[in-house]
Enzyme design. Structure first.
Site: not given
Ligand code: AMP
Length: 238
Positions: A62, A138, A177, A183, A194
């Protein structure tokens, strides 16, 4: 001498107040997406606002494809994950709360995410060409809240692009990654959590967006350029 230089915008449901005889030049049908150009004296099609939800499991690409969309179409970008990581770095109260959920591979509560999202969206002002929503929504309540938040502002989602990548490939990409970027949530145990969260809470959104008539499937396996060209085929036609 005409003194009118106001232009309608795609978000502007009202005809411009041209007044006098100039107003009579406008066709009867004035709708969103058209504007009057005072230089050419013509009503023109305005480029529609392209609000796009880029959707997929963690590791589906993404962020990478969002970067390409931003460059190609001049769109704005909201990555909720990036927003949360920036808050964690700052050590803010929001960051402290977010960290507990992120470390567990869990989602941040919907109401918190929705309020963050609305304030970031409003920060783009009214003149943008569209926003890429990356990592949001999400959950179904988040999708409903996004729809309502945009509708309150006279906007909408133009498309949801689902980047479809097989699970074994997602695991490989995320572990790599984690090694490269460090990260913290890209370790095997948290990745598995996740992915479970993705399947249970996020994947149902595919059906939700199909019902909205906005879902587009993109094969997320292959070269970055091929994937991007499939995305462009959709976005060009919005
Ligand atoms: P990402 O970088 O999009 O993979 O997000 C990393 C983490 O941030 C996720 O595993 C969630 O814990 C939190 N997070 C990001 N976006 C959301 C969202 N829209 N709703 C809830 N938690 C989020």
């Amino acid at each position: 001498m005409y003194s009118i230089n106001r232009k309608g915008r795609s978000s502007d449901p009202q005809p411009p107040n041209l007044g006098g005889s100039l107003g009579d030049l406008l066709p009867d049908v004035w709708y969103k997406g058209k504007e009057y150009n005072i230089e050419t004296n013509q009503v023109e099609q305005h480029i529609k606002m392209k609000n796009i939800v880029i959707f997929g499991a963690p590791g589906s690409g993404k962020g990478t494809q969002s970067d390409k969309l931003i460059e190609h179409y001049g769109l704005e970008h909201i990555s909720t994950g990036d927003v949360l990581r920036a808050e964690i770095k700052k050590g803010s109260e929001l960051g402290k709360t977010a960290q507990q959920f992120i470390d567990q591979g869990q989602l941040i509560p919907d109401d918190l995410m929705v309020s963050i999202l609305a304030s970031v969206y409003d920060g783009f002002g009214r003149g943008h060409k569209g926003v890429i929503f990356d990592g949001f929504p999400r959950t179904i309540p988040q999708a409903e809240a996004l729809k309502a938040m945009l509708a309150e502002r006279g906007d909408c989602v133009a498309a949801m692009l689902e980047l479809d990548v097989p699970e074994d490939e997602l695991m490989k990409r995320l572990i790599l990654r984690g090694q490269q970027s460090g990260r913290a949530d890209d370790n095997e145990e948290t990745i598995r959590k996740r992915l479970v969260v993705y399947h249970t809470q996020t994947q149902p959104l595919i059906e939700w967006y199909k019902q909205e008539g906005l879902h587009h499937h993109i094969n997320g396996l292959g070269s970055l350029d091929r994937i991007f060209s499939d995305i462009c085929q959709v976005v060009d036609n919005l």
